[in-house]
Write an enzyme that holds these catalytic residues in place. Structure first.
Site, PDB file in Angstrom:
ATOM      1  N   MET A  41       0.843  -1.190   0.000  1.00  0.00           N
ATOM      2  CA  MET A  41       0.000   0.000   0.000  1.00  0.00           C
ATOM      3  C   MET A  41       0.880   1.242   0.000  1.00  0.00           C
ATOM      4  SD  MET A  41      -1.384  -0.217   3.892  1.00  0.00           S
ATOM      5  CE  MET A  41      -1.425   1.479   4.431  1.00  0.00           C
ATOM      6  N   CYS A  42       0.282   2.337  -0.407  1.00  0.00           N
ATOM      7  CA  CYS A  42       0.965   3.630  -0.357  1.00  0.00           C
ATOM      8  C   CYS A  42      -0.018   4.625   0.234  1.00  0.00           C
ATOM      9  CB  CYS A  42       1.456   4.060  -1.740  1.00  0.00           C
ATOM     10  SG  CYS A  42       0.159   4.261  -2.964  1.00  0.00           S
ATOM     11  N   SER A  43       0.390   5.862   0.313  1.00  0.00           N
ATOM     12  CA  SER A  43      -0.451   6.864   0.982  1.00  0.00           C
ATOM     13  C   SER A  43      -1.812   7.047   0.313  1.00  0.00           C
ATOM     14  CB  SER A  43       0.274   8.203   1.083  1.00  0.00           C
ATOM     15  OG  SER A  43       0.632   8.649  -0.207  1.00  0.00           O
ATOM     16  N   GLY A  45      -2.779   4.837  -2.443  1.00  0.00           N
ATOM     17  CA  GLY A  45      -3.192   3.568  -3.033  1.00  0.00           C
ATOM     18  C   GLY A  45      -3.313   3.602  -4.536  1.00  0.00           C
ATOM     19  N   THR A  49       1.576   2.167  -5.551  1.00  0.00           N
ATOM     20  CA  THR A  49       1.044   0.802  -5.595  1.00  0.00           C
ATOM     21  C   THR A  49       0.753   0.395  -7.032  1.00  0.00           C
ATOM     22  OG1 THR A  49       0.075   1.084  -3.403  1.00  0.00           O
ATOM     23  CG2 THR A  49      -0.772  -0.734  -4.735  1.00  0.00           C
TER      24      THR A  49
END
Length: 99
Positions: A41-43, A45, A49
């Site tokens: 995940m990333c901040s 998404g 990602t």
């Protein structure tokens, strides 16, 4: 839990949205079944990602058009040409995980 850090995503190169080394390191982690279950995940998404999963799809021999359609489907109106270009130019060689 493995955290790559936000600064690792920024390369300083004007067109590359992410470090190729970081993507390869993340793919090695993802491909190692000893790490399962895995969630990336990333901040937001979307971009980081999406870039990682796009490179994974390329590694899985997906058609490039299908990769981009999946990315655009999740990114919606926030797609970035640089992400798509990075996926297209990504070097597929990934060292097998050390087991």
């Amino acid at each position: 839990m493995v955290h790559t850090g936000l600064n690792s995503w920024k390369t300083g190169n004007s067109w590359r949205p992410v470090s190729e080394e970081l993507i390869k390191e993340s793919l090695q982690f993802l491909l190692n079944v000893e790490n399962y279950p895995v969630m990336f995940m990333c901040s937001s998404g979307i971009h980081e990602t999406g870039c990682l999963i796009g490179c994974l799809r390329k590694l899985q021999n997906w058609n490039f058009n299908s990769i981009i359609m999946e990315y655009r489907g999740f990114a919606g109106t926030k797609t970035r040409f640089a992400i798509e270009q990075f996926i297209e130019l990504f070097d597929l060689y990934v060292r097998p995980p050390d087991l």
